[in-house]
Design a protein around this motif. Structure first.
Motif, PDB file in Angstrom:
ATOM      1  N   PHE A   7      46.480  44.607  46.424  1.00 16.07           N
ATOM      2  CA  PHE A   7      46.721  43.570  45.429  1.00 16.07           C
ATOM      3  C   PHE A   7      45.691  42.440  45.497  1.00 16.07           C
ATOM      4  N   THR A   8      44.541  42.673  46.113  1.00 18.64           N
ATOM      5  CA  THR A   8      43.553  41.606  46.230  1.00 18.64           C
ATOM      6  C   THR A   8      42.984  41.208  44.874  1.00 18.64           C
ATOM      7  N   GLU A   9      42.819  42.164  43.949  1.00 21.51           N
ATOM      8  CA  GLU A   9      42.327  41.846  42.601  1.00 21.51           C
ATOM      9  C   GLU A   9      43.283  40.894  41.896  1.00 21.51           C
ATOM     10  N   VAL A  10      44.569  41.153  42.009  1.00 16.69           N
ATOM     11  CA  VAL A  10      45.567  40.311  41.346  1.00 16.69           C
ATOM     12  C   VAL A  10      45.623  38.938  41.995  1.00 16.69           C
ATOM     13  N   ALA A  11      45.574  38.894  43.312  1.00 11.98           N
ATOM     14  CA  ALA A  11      45.666  37.611  44.011  1.00 11.98           C
ATOM     15  C   ALA A  11      44.451  36.733  43.746  1.00 11.98           C
ATOM     16  N   THR A  12      43.270  37.333  43.665  1.00  9.98           N
ATOM     17  CA  THR A  12      42.071  36.528  43.454  1.00  9.98           C
ATOM     18  C   THR A  12      41.858  36.178  41.984  1.00  9.98           C
ATOM     19  N   TYR A  13      42.605  36.778  41.087  1.00 10.22           N
ATOM     20  CA  TYR A  13      42.453  36.511  39.657  1.00 10.22           C
ATOM     21  C   TYR A  13      42.748  35.045  39.336  1.00 10.22           C
ATOM     22  N   PHE A  14      43.687  34.457  40.024  1.00  7.65           N
ATOM     23  CA  PHE A  14      44.087  33.079  39.751  1.00  7.65           C
ATOM     24  C   PHE A  14      43.136  32.052  40.355  1.00  7.65           C
ATOM     25  N   LYS A  36      47.422  35.399  32.659  1.00  2.95           N
ATOM     26  CA  LYS A  36      47.967  34.656  33.794  1.00  2.95           C
ATOM     27  C   LYS A  36      49.439  34.338  33.589  1.00  2.95           C
ATOM     28  N   ILE A  37      49.806  33.941  32.388  1.00  2.00           N
ATOM     29  CA  ILE A  37      51.209  33.635  32.091  1.00  2.00           C
ATOM     30  C   ILE A  37      52.073  34.882  32.237  1.00  2.00           C
ATOM     31  N   SER A  38      51.596  36.017  31.731  1.00  2.00           N
ATOM     32  CA  SER A  38      52.397  37.238  31.807  1.00  2.00           C
ATOM     33  C   SER A  38      52.541  37.715  33.250  1.00  2.00           C
ATOM     34  N   MET A  39      51.503  37.576  34.070  1.00  2.66           N
ATOM     35  CA  MET A  39      51.630  37.961  35.479  1.00  2.66           C
ATOM     36  C   MET A  39      52.609  37.053  36.214  1.00  2.66           C
TER      37      MET A  39
END
Length: 55
Positions: A7-14, A36-39
């Motif tokens: 999940f590093t891609e998702v965590a670093t997206y923000f 970002k809102i939907s995640m």
């Protein structure tokens, strides 16, 4: 199987820094904001379901 739970891609997206060389426009900024809102909504719902299941 290991890449399935990465999940590093998702965590670093923000927390990405803005690239000064990349041109941005309104549509791109809007798309990223909606993503970002939907995640965040998905994570809140998932946490709610887990907490309801545990209690």
């Amino acid at each position: 199987m290991k890449g399935l739970f990465d999940f590093t891609e998702v965590a670093t997206y923000f927390f990405r820094k803005k690239d000064p060389n990349r041109k941005t426009n309104f549509n791109l900024r809007t798309m990223h904001t909606i993503n970002k809102i939907s995640m965040l909504m998905f994570l809140c719902g998932f946490i709610y379901l887990v907490l309801r299941w545990l209690s």
